[in-house]
Every structure is written in structure tokens, then in C-alpha cells.
Motif scaffolding. Structure first.
Motif, short mmCIF file in Angstrom:
data_model
loop_
_atom_site.label_atom_id
_atom_site.label_comp_id
_atom_site.label_asym_id
_atom_site.label_seq_id
_atom_site.Cartn_x
_atom_site.Cartn_y
_atom_site.Cartn_z
N SER A 279 38.17 26.99 43.54
CA SER A 279 38.95 25.84 43.10
C SER A 279 40.19 26.22 42.31
CB SER A 279 38.07 24.91 42.24
OG SER A 279 36.98 24.42 42.97
N ALA A 280 40.23 27.42 41.74
CA ALA A 280 41.40 27.86 40.97
C ALA A 280 42.52 28.28 41.91
CB ALA A 280 41.01 29.01 40.05
N ASP A 281 43.70 28.55 41.32
CA ASP A 281 44.86 28.97 42.10
C ASP A 281 45.07 30.48 42.06
OD1 ASP A 281 45.92 26.33 42.96
OD2 ASP A 281 46.06 26.00 40.81
N ALA A 282 44.60 31.14 40.99
CA ALA A 282 44.75 32.59 40.89
C ALA A 282 43.83 33.10 39.79
CB ALA A 282 46.20 32.99 40.59
N LEU A 283 43.44 34.36 39.90
CA LEU A 283 42.66 35.03 38.86
C LEU A 283 43.62 35.71 37.89
CD1 LEU A 283 39.71 35.98 37.98
CD2 LEU A 283 40.31 38.14 39.11
N CYS A 284 43.40 35.49 36.59
CA CYS A 284 44.14 36.19 35.54
C CYS A 284 43.16 37.12 34.85
CB CYS A 284 44.74 35.19 34.57
SG CYS A 284 45.70 35.96 33.23
N PHE A 285 43.29 38.43 35.05
CA PHE A 285 42.27 39.40 34.61
C PHE A 285 42.96 40.58 33.91
CE2 PHE A 285 38.62 42.33 35.52
CZ PHE A 285 37.62 41.54 34.98
N PRO A 286 43.51 40.33 32.71
CA PRO A 286 44.30 41.37 32.03
C PRO A 286 43.47 42.30 31.16
CG PRO A 286 44.41 39.35 30.77
CD PRO A 286 43.52 39.06 31.96
N SER A 287 42.37 42.82 31.70
CA SER A 287 41.46 43.64 30.91
C SER A 287 42.16 44.87 30.34
CB SER A 287 40.28 44.09 31.77
OG SER A 287 39.45 43.00 32.11
N LEU A 288 41.73 45.25 29.15
CA LEU A 288 42.22 46.47 28.51
C LEU A 288 41.31 47.65 28.83
CD1 LEU A 288 43.12 44.97 25.01
CD2 LEU A 288 44.52 45.08 27.09
N GLN A 289 40.08 47.36 29.24
CA GLN A 289 39.14 48.42 29.62
C GLN A 289 38.15 47.84 30.62
OE1 GLN A 289 35.50 49.73 27.33
NE2 GLN A 289 36.85 51.41 26.78
N GLU A 290 37.92 48.56 31.71
CA GLU A 290 36.92 48.18 32.69
C GLU A 290 36.27 49.43 33.27
OE1 GLU A 290 35.63 45.37 33.74
OE2 GLU A 290 36.95 43.98 32.66
N GLY A 291 35.00 49.29 33.64
CA GLY A 291 34.37 50.35 34.41
C GLY A 291 34.79 50.28 35.87
N TRP A 292 34.91 49.04 36.35
CA TRP A 292 35.31 48.80 37.74
C TRP A 292 36.07 47.48 37.85
CZ3 TRP A 292 35.55 51.23 42.35
CH2 TRP A 292 35.68 50.46 43.51
N GLY A 293 35.45 46.41 37.30
CA GLY A 293 36.06 45.09 37.38
C GLY A 293 35.55 44.30 38.57
N LEU A 294 34.26 43.97 38.55
CA LEU A 294 33.65 43.26 39.67
C LEU A 294 34.33 41.93 39.95
CD1 LEU A 294 29.80 43.80 39.25
CD2 LEU A 294 31.18 44.44 41.22
N ALA A 295 34.83 41.28 38.90
CA ALA A 295 35.45 39.96 39.09
C ALA A 295 36.64 40.02 40.04
CB ALA A 295 35.89 39.39 37.74
N VAL A 296 37.32 41.14 40.09
CA VAL A 296 38.48 41.27 40.98
C VAL A 296 38.03 41.16 42.43
CG1 VAL A 296 40.25 42.86 41.80
CG2 VAL A 296 39.85 42.60 39.35
N ILE A 307 45.73 38.64 39.63
CA ILE A 307 46.54 39.40 38.68
C ILE A 307 45.57 40.26 37.88
CG2 ILE A 307 48.08 39.34 36.69
CD1 ILE A 307 49.05 36.62 37.60
N ALA A 308 45.78 41.57 37.87
CA ALA A 308 44.93 42.49 37.11
C ALA A 308 45.82 43.50 36.39
CB ALA A 308 43.95 43.21 38.03
N GLY A 309 45.42 43.88 35.20
CA GLY A 309 46.20 44.87 34.46
C GLY A 309 46.31 46.19 35.19
N ASP A 310 47.32 46.94 34.86
CA ASP A 310 47.60 48.22 35.53
C ASP A 310 46.72 49.34 34.95
OD1 ASP A 310 48.81 50.06 37.20
OD2 ASP A 310 50.46 50.44 35.81
N LEU A 311 45.40 49.14 35.00
CA LEU A 311 44.47 50.14 34.52
C LEU A 311 44.27 51.23 35.57
CD1 LEU A 311 41.62 47.92 32.99
CD2 LEU A 311 43.27 49.31 31.72
N PRO A 312 44.02 52.47 35.15
CA PRO A 312 43.74 53.52 36.13
C PRO A 312 42.60 53.16 37.08
CG PRO A 312 44.13 54.49 33.97
CD PRO A 312 44.09 53.01 33.76
N VAL A 313 41.55 52.51 36.57
CA VAL A 313 40.43 52.17 37.43
C VAL A 313 40.84 51.18 38.51
CG1 VAL A 313 39.58 50.31 35.93
CG2 VAL A 313 38.01 51.46 37.49
N PHE A 314 41.73 50.25 38.18
CA PHE A 314 42.18 49.29 39.20
C PHE A 314 43.05 49.98 40.25
CE2 PHE A 314 41.82 45.65 35.95
CZ PHE A 314 40.50 45.43 36.31
#
Length: 388
Positions: A279-296, A307-314
Motif C-alpha cells: 500500500s505504500a509508495d516507497a520504502l525509506c530504509f536509512p539504516s546506519l548499521q545492518e547485517g543484511w537488511g531483510l526489509a529491503v 531507498i536504502a543507505g549507502d552501507l557496504p552490506v547493501f
């Protein structure tokens, strides 16, 4: 084939439990006998139905300090696992609490091997919890991580060699919902005619919630019809009450109103979570730390542009402007630019959805299960050699 136990400390539908249940189902589909052991409310069971055999142990009471609850959880889990250990040859644990409990059972003489997946390392400040977490990295027979970034971190900062086995996603987990359901959900938070960003993970420092609020405030200050942000989640074993209170208290000074510009949806059922992704229009996921980021991957599987932060894991599985927008991590100005571009450019959203579908096809739980099965066989073979 001997039964395998997947062990975690909570039934809450956060990353560790979502990973555990999805992996268990994929292993079962591949022919591996598997049993999930966790803690929560036995009467309520898991956050969604499953065909995998499961034992839900009573969680310790919420009273007392965080340290008290952690150690009580370890005691309860180790006692139950000790009683069940004869059924299993591998205890695959998903968090530091489960890992410490499983190591106790092994060290007490049970013929089991302990595998641990380190999704990320928490920034504990209590010495007892820091020591507990370090021991849970040191004690297992085999440690897995979900990304190359965390393989490097555990090697360089903890002296532990690990094996990378990435997460996955079920492309069919969140089926489409009807236009009527979408309209109902959006109307329930006043998002009928506003662009709706979805945040996942609650109001937590690791999720970069304050960055999202600052970026949204920039848009609300200059746009005649600004977007809004709805946040899913909130339950965590960690106590983020102070951060949550402080971050939400800043909303008025940012020019944002709780309930109008920012809506907290709380912990949702599986069906409702899928409906909000749809139902949303976009994901806003600006995590500062993630192991993987399943929500993405979950968002991409639900055709929600990301939208996801420019983390090395991403960067291990995303490509900027192909399947996600990836503004600089922790930079509210950069995040605001990405949010405004996502808002304004319908063709961009379409391209990101298409790229997201291709990315989802590369990261399935079936593929993850195959890699896990290879690890279990290596662990079993090592245990057999040691026993001779």
C-alpha cells in the motif's frame, strides 16, 4: 538424516525470527528434518503459521534489568535444550542468547555441534552484555555471517573466521492486495492523497530513524504537498526507550506532527505487514548499521521501490539507481534529495521496481538453504572425525 534445531530467543517478527522461520521452511522443503526452538508466549505461538515443527518456550518475565532478562533467557533456553539435545546433532543459533545457551548444553556433554549466525554485533554498553556477546562469537563450533562486510568485521575486530551464507527472500511471501484494502489502509492514517514512505524496524538508532525524520522535515518545509512516513515495528529485546522518546520529542521542532506526518504502526501481523508493503509508495530504509537488511528484499518482493543507505552490506546486493536509490549513509540532506526524487519521478519508481524483481530472483531462501546444508554436512563430518 538427523534432525536439526534452529534456535532463537524471541518470537517477535524481527530479522532474526523472520530469518529463522524462512530458513527452516526452505530446509524442510529441501528434505532436512528441522525443528524451531524459541521463546515467547506458547499460547500465541509464532507470528505466522508454519508447517515446521516448533517449540515455543515461555519467555522470562519482563521485570528486572536488561541484564537480568538476558541471563534468565539463557538459563531457560539451556535447560530446555538440554532436555531436547538427544534429538539433534546440530544446534543452529540465531542470536547471542541462543548461542550461549546451546554452548552450555554442548559443554555439559551433549553430543551436539553449535552453529551461530551473527547477523550483526549490537552496541551494548553494559559490561555483562558485552562479555556475553563476545562469548557467543567465540564459543560456537562454526560461525556464519550474512555478508562479506560482517565477515571482515568479525575477523578484524573479534579474531573469528566465519563463513558467508547470505539471507534470502520468498518472492511470494506478500501477495498483491485489493485496491479496496489499499484504500482502507491509507485512509486509516490520512494518506489518501499523500505520497507514503514506509519505514521498517521501529524507532531505533541503528535504523537511522532520526535521519529519516530530519529528511522528511526538509521536504515538509519546502513542498506544498509533502509526503508522510509510516513506521512498522517497535518491539526489541534491546531497550531503546530513551532514543525513542528523544527522537519523537524532536518532531515538533522539526515541524512534523506525530499522527499526521509520522505515523507509528507498531508490530503487525504477517498479513498486515504485507498489505502495508503493497500500500505504500516507497520504502525509506536509512539504516546506519545492518547485517543484511531483510526489509529491503521484502519490499522488492512486494514491488515497493527502495531507498536504502549507502552501507557496504547493501552494496553487496544492490546497485544505485538500478534496484534502489542509495544516498550517503547518515546524511539527512542526501536522503531528502532521494526522497524527493522518488516522490516526483514515476518512471524512476517503475525502473526500480523492475530492477528489484530481478534482484529478488537472485536471493532466494532455497539458494540460502542449499548453502546452509553444505555447512551442516561439514560440521557433522568434523564432529565425526573428532569422535574417532
Amino acid at each position: 538424516m538427523t534432525e536439526l534445531a534452529l534456535v532463537t530467543h524471541s518470537t517477535s517478527p524481527r530479522g532474526g525470527m523472520v530469518h529463522t522461520l524462512a530458513l527452516a521452511e526452505a530446509l524442510q522443503a529441501a528434505g532436512q528434518a528441522v525443528h524451531v526452538v524459541t521463546q515467547g508466549d506458547p499460547a500465541a505461538g509464532l507470528f505466522r503459521p508454519t508447517t515446521v515443527p516448533c517449540t515455543v518456550l515461555p519467555a522470562p518475565p519482563r521485570g528486572g534489568s536488561l541484564s537480568d532478562r538476558v541471563f534468565a533467557s539463557i538459563d531457560l533456553l539451556s535447560g530446555a535444550l538440554g532436555d531436547m539435545a538427544s534429538r539433534f546433532d546440530v544446534l543452529h543459533t540465531q542470536d547471542c542468547i541462543a548461542a550461549r545457551a546451546a554452548a552450555r548444553v554442548r559443554d555439559a556433554g551433549a553430543p551436539v555441534s553449535v552453529v551461530r549466525t551473527v547477523h550483526h554485533v549490537d552496541d551494548f554498553t553494559t559490561r555483562a552484555l558485552i562479555d556475553c556477546q563476545r562469548a557467543a562469537i567465540r564459543e560456537p563450533d562454526r560461525v556464519l555471517v550474512v555478508s562479506e562486510q560482517w565477515r571482515r568485521i568479525l575477523r578484524d575486530e573479534h579474531g573469528r573466521e566465519t563463513t558467508v551464507v547470505p539471507n534470502g527472500v520468498d518472492p511470494d511471501r506478500f501477495p498483491p492486495v485489493t485496491p479496496g484494502r489499499i484504500a482502507e489502509l491509507r485512509a486509516s492514517i490520512g494518506a489518501q492523497d499523500r505520497f507514503l514512505f514506509l519505514g521498517v524496524g521501529g524507532v531505533e538508532p541503528r535504523k537511522g530513524t532520526h535521519v529519516a525524520f530530519e529528511a522528511l522535515a526538509r521536504l515538509c518545509a519546502r513542498m506544498p504537498h509533502p509526503p508522510m512516513l509510516a513506521i512498522v515495528g517497535g518491539h526489541s529485546f534491546r531497550d531503546y526507550a530513551a532514543y525513542r522518546t528523544e527522537t519523537l520529542a524532536r518532531l515538533p521542532e522539526l515541524g512534523l506532527e506525530l499522527g499526521r506526518d509520522v505515523v507509528l504502526l507498531g508490530t503487525l501481523s504477517e498479513a498486515d505487514l504485507g498489505a502495508w508493503y503493497r500500500s505504500a509508495d516507497a520504502l525509506c530504509f536509512p539504516s546506519l548499521q545492518e547485517g543484511w537488511g531483510l526489509a529491503v528484499l521484502e519490499a522488492m518482493a512486494a514491488d515497493l521501490p527502495v531507498i536504502a543507505g549507502d552501507l557496504p552490506v547493501f552494496r553487496e546486493y544492490l546497485m544505485n539507481r538500478y534496484d534502489a536509490l542509495m544516498p550517503a549513509t547518515g546524511d539527512a540532506t542526501a536522503l531528502a534529495r532521494a526522497m524527493q526524487e522518488m516522490y516526483a519521478d514515476r518512471a524512476l519508481r517503475r525502473r526500480l521496481r523492475e530492477g528489484g524483481r530481478r534482484t529478488v530472483a537472485r536471493w532466494t531462501w532455497a539458494a540460502s538453504a542449499r548453502r546452509h546444508l553444505a555447512v551442516y554436512e561439514e560440521v557433522r563430518a568434523g564432529a565425526a572425525r573428532a569422535a574417532r
